[in-house]
Write a protein that holds these residues in place. Structure first.
Motif, PDB file in Angstrom:
ATOM      1  N   GLY A  97       3.259  14.649   6.546  1.00 59.00           N
ATOM      2  CA  GLY A  97       3.319  13.622   6.963  1.00 59.00           C
ATOM      3  C   GLY A  97       3.098  12.316   8.591  1.00 59.00           C
ATOM      4  N   ILE A  98       3.375  13.938   9.373  1.00 61.73           N
ATOM      5  CA  ILE A  98       3.020  12.741  10.417  1.00 61.73           C
ATOM      6  C   ILE A  98       1.149  13.191  11.049  1.00 61.73           C
ATOM      7  CG2 ILE A  98       3.033  15.116  11.862  1.00 61.73           C
ATOM      8  CD1 ILE A  98       3.626  11.196  13.429  1.00 61.73           C
ATOM      9  N   LEU A  99       0.963  14.215  10.070  1.00 61.49           N
ATOM     10  CA  LEU A  99      -0.908  14.812  10.845  1.00 61.49           C
ATOM     11  C   LEU A  99      -1.809  13.986   9.479  1.00 61.49           C
ATOM     12  CD1 LEU A  99      -0.448  18.512  11.407  1.00 61.49           C
ATOM     13  CD2 LEU A  99      -1.395  16.752  13.316  1.00 61.49           C
ATOM     14  N   ILE A 100      -1.435  14.590   8.336  1.00 62.39           N
ATOM     15  CA  ILE A 100      -1.610  13.039   7.443  1.00 62.39           C
ATOM     16  C   ILE A 100      -2.403  11.707   7.301  1.00 62.39           C
ATOM     17  CG2 ILE A 100      -2.342  12.144   5.052  1.00 62.39           C
ATOM     18  CD1 ILE A 100      -1.381  15.224   4.196  1.00 62.39           C
ATOM     19  N   PRO A 101      -1.617  10.881   7.644  1.00 62.00           N
ATOM     20  CA  PRO A 101      -1.340   9.246   7.833  1.00 62.00           C
ATOM     21  C   PRO A 101      -2.938   9.592  10.276  1.00 62.00           C
ATOM     22  CG  PRO A 101       0.251   9.709   8.135  1.00 62.00           C
ATOM     23  CD  PRO A 101      -0.059  11.241   8.269  1.00 62.00           C
ATOM     24  N   MET A 102      -2.413  10.680  10.363  1.00 63.51           N
ATOM     25  CA  MET A 102      -2.969  10.365  11.408  1.00 63.51           C
ATOM     26  C   MET A 102      -4.826  11.071  11.045  1.00 63.51           C
ATOM     27  SD  MET A 102      -0.669  12.237  14.712  1.00 63.51           S
ATOM     28  CE  MET A 102      -1.522  12.258  15.781  1.00 63.51           C
ATOM     29  N   VAL A 103      -5.367  12.127  10.737  1.00 58.55           N
ATOM     30  CA  VAL A 103      -6.691  12.711  10.307  1.00 58.55           C
ATOM     31  C   VAL A 103      -7.172  11.165   8.989  1.00 58.55           C
ATOM     32  CG1 VAL A 103      -8.107  13.825   8.792  1.00 58.55           C
ATOM     33  CG2 VAL A 103      -5.777  14.691  10.567  1.00 58.55           C
ATOM     34  N   LEU A 104      -6.341  10.639   8.777  1.00 60.62           N
ATOM     35  CA  LEU A 104      -7.516   8.896   8.039  1.00 60.62           C
ATOM     36  C   LEU A 104      -7.262   7.882   8.985  1.00 60.62           C
ATOM     37  CD1 LEU A 104      -4.236   8.933   4.654  1.00 60.62           C
ATOM     38  CD2 LEU A 104      -7.172  10.007   4.687  1.00 60.62           C
ATOM     39  N   GLU A 105      -6.567   7.940  10.277  1.00 59.16           N
ATOM     40  CA  GLU A 105      -6.764   6.532  10.765  1.00 59.16           C
ATOM     41  C   GLU A 105      -7.810   7.349  11.692  1.00 59.16           C
ATOM     42  OE1 GLU A 105      -4.977   4.023  11.269  1.00 59.16           O
ATOM     43  OE2 GLU A 105      -5.643   3.336  13.564  1.00 59.16           O
ATOM     44  N   ARG A 106      -8.006   8.655  11.444  1.00 61.41           N
ATOM     45  CA  ARG A 106      -9.757   8.938  12.897  1.00 61.41           C
ATOM     46  C   ARG A 106     -10.932   8.564  11.523  1.00 61.41           C
ATOM     47  NH1 ARG A 106     -10.254  12.349  16.644  1.00 61.41           N
ATOM     48  NH2 ARG A 106      -8.670  11.627  17.513  1.00 61.41           N
ATOM     49  N   ALA A 161      -3.821   6.272   1.686  1.00 55.05           N
ATOM     50  CA  ALA A 161      -3.671   7.549   1.093  1.00 55.05           C
ATOM     51  C   ALA A 161      -2.739   7.946   1.186  1.00 55.05           C
ATOM     52  CB  ALA A 161      -5.197   7.624   1.697  1.00 55.05           C
ATOM     53  N   SER A 162      -2.014   7.937   2.217  1.00 56.64           N
ATOM     54  CA  SER A 162      -1.262   8.776   3.142  1.00 56.64           C
ATOM     55  C   SER A 162      -0.568   9.568   1.799  1.00 56.64           C
ATOM     56  CB  SER A 162       0.001   8.623   4.027  1.00 56.64           C
ATOM     57  OG  SER A 162      -1.507   8.446   5.431  1.00 56.64           O
ATOM     58  N   GLY A 163       0.318   8.343   0.706  1.00 50.27           N
ATOM     59  CA  GLY A 163       1.580   8.995   0.270  1.00 50.27           C
ATOM     60  C   GLY A 163       0.917   9.953  -0.916  1.00 50.27           C
ATOM     61  N   THR A 164       0.274  10.015  -1.735  1.00 48.60           N
ATOM     62  CA  THR A 164      -0.904  11.234  -2.604  1.00 48.60           C
ATOM     63  C   THR A 164      -0.560  12.741  -1.464  1.00 48.60           C
ATOM     64  OG1 THR A 164      -1.745   9.371  -3.428  1.00 48.60           O
ATOM     65  CG2 THR A 164      -2.645  11.663  -4.481  1.00 48.60           C
ATOM     66  N   PHE A 165      -1.486  12.468  -0.454  1.00 46.35           N
ATOM     67  CA  PHE A 165      -1.223  13.556  -0.472  1.00 46.35           C
ATOM     68  C   PHE A 165      -0.113  14.467   0.446  1.00 46.35           C
ATOM     69  CE2 PHE A 165      -5.730  11.702   0.910  1.00 46.35           C
ATOM     70  CZ  PHE A 165      -7.045  12.636   0.481  1.00 46.35           C
ATOM     71  N   ALA A 210       0.752  -1.496   0.244  1.00 46.07           N
ATOM     72  CA  ALA A 210      -0.354   0.197  -0.029  1.00 46.07           C
ATOM     73  C   ALA A 210       0.938   0.997   0.196  1.00 46.07           C
ATOM     74  CB  ALA A 210      -1.082  -0.172   1.709  1.00 46.07           C
ATOM     75  N   LEU A 211       1.913   1.255   0.500  1.00 42.86           N
ATOM     76  CA  LEU A 211       3.218   1.969   0.495  1.00 42.86           C
ATOM     77  C   LEU A 211       3.280   3.079  -0.287  1.00 42.86           C
ATOM     78  CD1 LEU A 211       4.542   1.956   4.231  1.00 42.86           C
ATOM     79  CD2 LEU A 211       3.400   4.098   3.472  1.00 42.86           C
ATOM     80  N   GLY A 212       3.674   1.228  -1.112  1.00 43.06           N
ATOM     81  CA  GLY A 212       4.481   1.400  -2.079  1.00 43.06           C
ATOM     82  C   GLY A 212       2.956   2.504  -3.928  1.00 43.06           C
ATOM     83  N   ALA A 224       8.999  14.098   3.804  1.00 47.40           N
ATOM     84  CA  ALA A 224       7.291  14.082   4.544  1.00 47.40           C
ATOM     85  C   ALA A 224       7.347  12.088   4.445  1.00 47.40           C
ATOM     86  CB  ALA A 224       7.076  14.607   3.385  1.00 47.40           C
ATOM     87  N   THR A 225       7.683  11.259   3.272  1.00 49.19           N
ATOM     88  CA  THR A 225       8.169  10.106   3.378  1.00 49.19           C
ATOM     89  C   THR A 225       8.374   9.785   4.094  1.00 49.19           C
ATOM     90  OG1 THR A 225       7.741  10.424   0.607  1.00 49.19           O
ATOM     91  CG2 THR A 225       8.727   8.250   1.754  1.00 49.19           C
ATOM     92  N   GLN A 226       9.597   9.828   4.593  1.00 50.53           N
ATOM     93  CA  GLN A 226      10.171   9.145   5.172  1.00 50.53           C
ATOM     94  C   GLN A 226       9.844   9.243   7.346  1.00 50.53           C
ATOM     95  OE1 GLN A 226      14.159  12.336   6.121  1.00 50.53           O
ATOM     96  NE2 GLN A 226      15.050  10.381   5.243  1.00 50.53           N
ATOM     97  N   THR A 227       8.851  10.745   7.308  1.00 48.87           N
ATOM     98  CA  THR A 227       7.728  10.813   8.701  1.00 48.87           C
ATOM     99  C   THR A 227       6.486  10.194   8.298  1.00 48.87           C
ATOM    100  OG1 THR A 227       8.787  13.062   8.704  1.00 48.87           O
ATOM    101  CG2 THR A 227       6.323  12.258   9.549  1.00 48.87           C
TER     102      THR A 227
END
Lengths: 473, 473
Positions: B428-437, B445-449, B286-288, B353-356
């Motif tokens: 990099g940190i907020l988008i995955p957290m918001v998506l999870e929420r 979905a995180s990578g694209t955003f 998924a990340l790739g 951002a990808t690292q985070t």
């Protein structure tokens, strides 16, 4: 004092009953952590001893991570012999090191004595040699020798992960004999799933799973129950190799043999599950450009330094790619649309290449991709690149002409897109395979090479074709 | 005929002895596969029956994958009852479906009957409902009902993964009673690690590990051996949740209870190891930007179509980012160095951002990142962004001035770099957290955003600051 301890114990039971550590989602309740912090501040050791005795080591580990640094050490000191040191194997390395360095070596030595050998080794291997020796010196010689032997095996080897507590019996015993032996032995491993048959020189003869013992009559010879085909590991095998073996053949335990085929330990599935999770975790981090050993508890400096190196390499490759743009400065000035569109060609190639690379890196790690299917997979990826290359050539070409109304621009960007997606597909599959062949880590190094290729090919093909098509040079 | 079979068996043993299936590296020998292909072509069933009987199901699965499509089906047909259908659970979904669709439903039904219920369900769930029914119809009613019940549970639930073969005994039995029961029962599960105590209505009372049985005398009541604190799962629990439980509490088996707390099955560690590997694998894919269910055996069209969607989304975001460049067309024409350098600012931000994001997505998946430490981790990532932002502002600034000799260009690109690395860290940190929420999948979905943010912020800050600094507008 005894009254106090009794009171503390009762209060702890009331707390665990009234306010379990985890909520229904499985998250730790902040109120629970606050109660523990309060008790630590009040040095309420009776209460805390009961809490740590009641919690599973994994939960105790999570509780420790939720506390402040100085509280963690106080908790261990206040609860003394009731504190299960295997909980420290459940926390991040950085947290564990901090606690172990603050504690008296005598306290750590007493905690280590209570652990199975594999847990003790896991705890000690986090420390530098000097701290290790200080703790080992405080152990009885036989225990010290066993731990030192395990620590002498290479990092990540089966010898490091094995526990040296196991049940070995002569091959000529019967089931009844073996069961009586287990009932009478005071010192059995904490958990075990099979017993091993050995000869007089401790050479491994075979394994008997406990369920086979239990379904057989007392008179059945162990020799009848032995699966000769059973998988065994050598002390020097890499833990990732061991994990693959467990996963493939559905093992719950495997005997560990030394170089002379003597049984010296056993690896159990719980350690292997940790290895599997660790290896997958590390691959994910490596693919994302993060150091394999970065942990959530690391501080800002450690993390920034670790990520800096990878970003520096990528900055160099970004300058390399931009130098290709620089070669076409004249053309960019004459037709600024090229400058606006060039990043699209590069980024689309980079994304397609990353898809291929992700699949390739993972398939190499799980050994699904090998010499026998390499040709087929490379051809397939090239075809996928061709198919999606044609699709995106058309889409991008139409979009570019619609945007800039420059006739011919669609053909130029379409051709460049096609070139770059095929280049990306080939780079994405071949680079990880070549790195693996040269025993470099494909997960770490592939990304940088692959996106460099797609940036350079993307910029060069787009601007080169534009130069020829529009006669810009 | 019997002679032929005996001859074949002897020849198979000779082959396995002379030329084991795997070489020392663990890879499959092409010569071995060639011998099997030859035997399939010659319809040498005696030989093939002995080969499939001798191979572990995991090895048999690998052998099947190494064969050509039509050979795979012939192998199953030629070896009949000697073929262990659980080997089909070891191959890629695409291969399994192909084989099952080619075989007669009667053949499949006979193979399914020999399997433990969890293996049977895993095999059947790959098929569409029509094919499932055709096979189920050929099974005895009791077996059919059990499998249909399991298949009725949601995909990826514990109910789907459990096996319905287990040992349940009354709580008031003694150790001796339980052992005698196991010695006398003809139908025990193939492997088991613990037995369960139930009441008259099949309500689960507790688990007794086999090692606890074996270390206790025959008179000991089972009630004394029961760990009341044992983890159990519900039929509706998600398999990823079950895997986390096994990993956390080092389980080898767990009882599965239905909604009325009745014991209906057991999940064992071998199935959980598969789940752990699958989940990690899917997160990596998924990340790739690869579909979670893409497999190495999929054909070009399936793969190209699967990857197309994600590339299309990324193309749209690339155009969005380039439209920011388009807003500054005039400036790019006046100072072409800006066009050359802009991709560097964007790409460096994207990589940071990808690292985070990688760390965040993984920490969310393992539940290491939650409400209790979210604030600390967000602050830490922002600080890492600031630190590396300053470092790369200086490095890039110096390099840009050295390259283009334009005074002020270093300050402009440095400030843009700083902005973009901080924006990347926060994204990099907020988008995955918001998506999870919002219960979206952060890995997908995180990578694209995130890269959209760094592209847009990178281009806009660089060209915006340049416009102000050089008075270009």
């Amino acid at each position: 004092m005894a009254d106090n301890a009794d009171e503390g114990r009762a209060a702890a039971d009331v707390l665990l009953e009234r306010l379990p550590m985890r909520d229904d989602e499985g998250d730790i309740r902040p109120e629970f952590v606050a109660e523990i912090s309060r008790a630590i501040a009040a040095k309420d050791d009776g209460f805390l001893r009961e809490i740590v005795a009641e919690l599973h080591e994994a939960d105790l580990g999570d509780l420790i991570e939720a506390l402040e640094t100085d509280e963690r050490v106080s908790l261990v000191e206040l609860t003394g012999a009731d504190f299960d040191f295997s909980a420290l194997n459940e926390v991040d390395d950085a947290v564990r090191e901090e606690i172990l360095e603050e504690l008296e070596p005598q306290t750590v030595a007493e905690g280590v004595r209570e652990l199975d050998s594999d847990d003790a080794v896991e705890l000690l291997e986090a420390l530098d040699e000097e701290d290790q020796d200080e703790i080992l010196d405080k152990l009885p010689p036989s225990e010290r020798d066993a731990l030192e032997r395990s620590l002498d095996y290479p990092e990540n080897s089966a010898g490091r992960r094995m526990q040296t507590e196991f049940i070995a019996v002569p091959l000529d015993w019967t089931v009844g004999h073996a069961i009586d032996h287990m009932r009478e032995s005071p010192e059995l491993p904490e958990r075990f799933y099979e017993i091993y048959a050995v000869d007089g020189a401790q050479h491994w003869q075979g394994a008997v799973p406990l369920d086979a013992l239990l379904r057989s009559g007392r008179q059945v010879p162990l020799a009848d129950l032995i699966d000769e085909d059973r998988r065994k590991v050598s002390v020097l095998d890499d833990q990732a190799e061991v994990a693959r073996l467990f996963g493939k053949y559905n093992l719950v335990a495997a005997p560990v043999l030394d170089v002379d085929s003597r049984l010296v330990g056993v690896i159990t599935i719980d350690d292997v599950v940790d290895v599997i999770e660790e290896e997958a975790e590390e691959d994910i981090k490596a693919l994302g450009g993060v150091a394999r050993d970065e942990e959530l508890s690391d501080n800002v400096w450690t993390i920034a330094r670790g990520r800096f190196n990878w970003l520096l390499v990528n900055l160099a490759t970004a300058f390399l790619a931009s130098s290709v743009l620089g070669m076409f400065e004249g053309q960019l000035e004459k037709m600024v649309a090229l400058a606006v569109l060039a990043p699209i060609v590069a980024s689309q190639g980079g994304n397609a290449a990353t898809q291929t690379m992700t699949v390739a890196v993972r398939a190499l790690a799980t050994r699904e991709l090998g010499a026998s299917n390499a040709y087929r997979i490379v051809m397939r990826e090239a075809l996928v690149g061709l198919v999606n290359g044609i699709a995106f050539a058309v889409i991008t070409g139409v979009a570019a002409v619609a945007w800039f109304k420059i006739p011919g621009l669609g053909v130029v960007i379409g051709l460049a897109m096609l070139c770059n997606l095929i280049a990306g597909a080939l780079g994405g599959i071949l680079i990880p395979m070549v790195l693996e062949r040269f025993r470099a880590d494909p997960a770490v190094a592939s990304g940088t090479f692959v996106t460099t290729i797609t940036d350079v090919v993307g910029f060069f093909s787009f601007l080169g074709i534009a130069t020829l098509w529009f006669g810009l040079s």
